[in-house]
Design an enzyme around this catalytic site. Structure first.
Site, PDB file in Angstrom:
ATOM      1  N   ASP A   1       0.823  -1.204   0.000  1.00  0.00           N
ATOM      2  CA  ASP A   1       0.000   0.000   0.000  1.00  0.00           C
ATOM      3  C   ASP A   1       0.866   1.267   0.000  1.00  0.00           C
ATOM      4  OD1 ASP A   1      -2.485   1.345   0.044  1.00  0.00           O
ATOM      5  OD2 ASP A   1      -3.289  -0.058   1.520  1.00  0.00           O
TER       6      ASP A   1
ATOM      7  N   ASP B   1     -10.402   2.591  -3.884  1.00  0.00           N
ATOM      8  CA  ASP B   1     -11.027   1.419  -3.282  1.00  0.00           C
ATOM      9  C   ASP B   1     -12.440   1.232  -3.825  1.00  0.00           C
ATOM     10  OD1 ASP B   1      -8.808   1.010  -1.710  1.00  0.00           O
ATOM     11  OD2 ASP B   1      -9.647   1.995   0.052  1.00  0.00           O
TER      12      ASP B   1
END
Length: 393
Positions: free
Chosen positions: A149, A205
Site C-alpha cells: 500500500d 477502493d
C-alpha cells in the site's frame, strides 16, 4: 463511444511492455480471497485457517482460487527488537510461518500486506526503510504474495520510488513473491507498473470507508470498472490491471441484486482482472457459489492468450466489452446500463465478426445456435448477457 487506437500510443505501449519482468510468476490473473472485506483488521489465526478449510471444501481452491491474502492488521503494533515486523502474538499465537505451512499443506498460497510508509493505513508498522529486512522476513515465512500500500509518512519520497525499493528487495531474496502495487490515488501506475510488479491497482477502493459499513451497490464496481478503460494494452502476460476486489456476496449492507453481482463477475473476467474474493467463504449461499464457481467464465479470465478485453461500445442503454480468446473465439459481455429490463442487440460488425457466428451463453451453459449479423438478448437491470462467439462459415 468507440475510440480509435492511436499509432504512437500503441508503439509506446510495445516499447514499455518490453521493460516488464521477463519471467512472470503467474501468466494469468491471480485468483483468491482477501481478508479485509469480511473481517476488516480483526483477523486471527483461527479465522484464516477456517477460511483455508472452506476454500478447499467448497471447491473454490480447485476452481483456481488459491491465494489467501491477509490484509492490514495481521502484524503487531510495534516491530521486534531486531526491527522486524511480526504477527500479533495474541491473534496469531503460532506465528506466520506456521500459518503459511498450514495453507501450503492444503494446496493454497499465502499473501500478506504492508505499506511503503512508516505506518499502514490501519496504523500498524509499515515497511519504510525496512524493505530488505521485511522482504527477507516474508521469504523466511514462506509468503507467496505481497500487497504493498501507499499509506504512512515517507519523508517526501515518491510512491513509485518506494515501491521500486520493495520490488528490488523482493527480487533479491531468491523466493518468487507476487507483488501488487496499491496506490489508489494514482491514475498513471499502469504506465510503469509492469516494470516492477505483477499487478497494480488502477484507482480507488471499490468500497469507500469500509469500517463505516456504507451502502454497497452495483455503482461501486461500475465506477471502478471505468478505471481500466484505455489501459488494456499495458496489461497481459503476467502483469495485470486491478480495479480492486470482487464484491459478490459483500458481507455488510450489500444492496446489490443477484444479476448485478453476476455482472461484476462477468466484467472482471472479460477485462482479465484478478479475481479476488471479499466474502466470508465459510458461509456461502448456493447462489453465491453459482457465480463464483462458473467454470466457463473463470476460463475467460484465465485464458492463455493473456489479452485483456476492452470496451467497444458505450451509449445510454448498454456497454459492449470484447475479449479475444486463445481458441480464436471472442468473449462478449453486453451490459444493460438501464434501471429496467431491456432487450439489447449486438451487431457483429462492431466486434469485427463478419456475417455468421456460433454463440454459447456462458451463464446458462447452453449453445444458442448460429446467428447472422446480429444477436439479441433480454437482460435484467444492470445485468449482463455473457457469450462466447466464434465466426461460422
Amino acid at each position: 463511444m468507440r475510440k480509435p487506437i492511436i499509432a504512437l500510443a500503441f508503439i509506446a505501449t510495445i516499447a514499455f511492455a518490453a521493460k516488464a519482468q521477463d519471467k512472470p510468476i503467474t501468466t494469468t490473473p491471480p485468483m483468491g480471497w482477501m481478508s479485509w472485506f469480511p473481517f476488516i483488521d480483526k483477523i486471527n489465526e483461527k479465522k484464516i485457517m477456517e477460511v483455508a478449510d472452506a476454500m478447499v471444501k467448497s471447491g473454490l481452491r480447485d476452481a483456481g482460487y488459491k491465494l489467501l491474502q491477509l490484509d492490514d492488521g495481521w502484524m503487531a503494533a510495534t516491530r521486534d527488537k531486531e526491527g522486524r515486523q511480526y504477527a500479533d502474538t495474541s491473534r496469531f499465537p503460532h506465528g506466520m510461518k506456521y500459518l503459511a505451512d498450514y495453507l501450503h499443506a492444503r494446496g493454497l498460497k499465502i499473501g500478506i500486506y504492508s505499506s511503503n510508509g512508516t505506518q499502514t493505513c490501519a496504523g500498524y508498522p509499515g515497511s519504510y526503510n525496512h524493505e530488505e529486512l521485511d522482504a527477507k522476513t516474508y521469504a523466511a515465512w514462506g509468503i507467496d504474495y505481497l500487497k504493498y500500500d501507499a499509506c504512512g509518512e515517507k519523508e517526501n519520497h515518491t510512491d513509485r520510488e518506494l515501491h521500486t525499493r520493495m520490488s528490488k528487495a523482493l527480487r533479491a531474496i531468491g523466493r518468487p513473491i507476487m507483488f501488487e502495487i496499491c496506490i489508489f490515488s494514482s491514475g498513471d501506475t499502469h504506465l510503469w507498473g509492469a516494470e516492477i510488479a505483477d499487478m497494480w491497482r488502477t484507482g480507488g477502493d471499490i468500497v469507500k470507508f469500509i469500517e463505516r459499513t456504507p451502502e454497497v451497490t452495483y455503482k461501486n464496481w461500475y465506477e471502478n470498472l471505468g478505471q481500466v478503460v484505455g489501459k488494456e494494452n499495458y496489461a497481459g502476460n503476467g502483469h495485470w490491471n486491478d480495479p480492486d476486489n470482487l464484491i459478490v456476496d459483500y458481507p455488510r449492507n450489500n444492496k446489490q441484486t443477484y444479476e448485478e453481482q453476476k455482472a461484476q463477475f462477468s466484467l472482471w473476467s472479460v477485462v482479465s482482472a484478478p479475481l479476488i474474493l471479499g466474502n466470508d467463504v465459510r458461509n456461502m449461499f448456493d447462489a453465491t457459489k453459482q457465480i463464483l464457481l462458473n467454470k466457463e467464465i473463470i476460463a475467460v479470465d484465465q485464458d492463455k492468450a493473456t489479452k485483456p478485453g476492452s470496451r467497444v461500445i458505450s451509449d445510454d442503454q448498454k456497454e459492449v466489452w470484447v475479449k479475444q480468446l486463445n481458441d480464436g473465439s471472442k468473449a462478449v459481455v453486453i451490459f444493460n446500463k438501464q434501471d429496467t429490463e431491456a432487450t439489447l442487440s449486438l451487431n457483429f460488425k462492431d466486434i469485427n465478426v463478419a456475417k455468421k457466428a456460433k454463440i454459447r451463453d456462458l451463464w446458462s451453459h447452453s449453445d444458442k445456435g448460429t446467428f447472422t449479423d446480429t444477436y439479441s438478448a433480454k437482460i435484467a437491470p444492470h445485468g449482463v448477457n455473457m457469450i462466447k462467439l466464434i465466426a461460422a462459415k
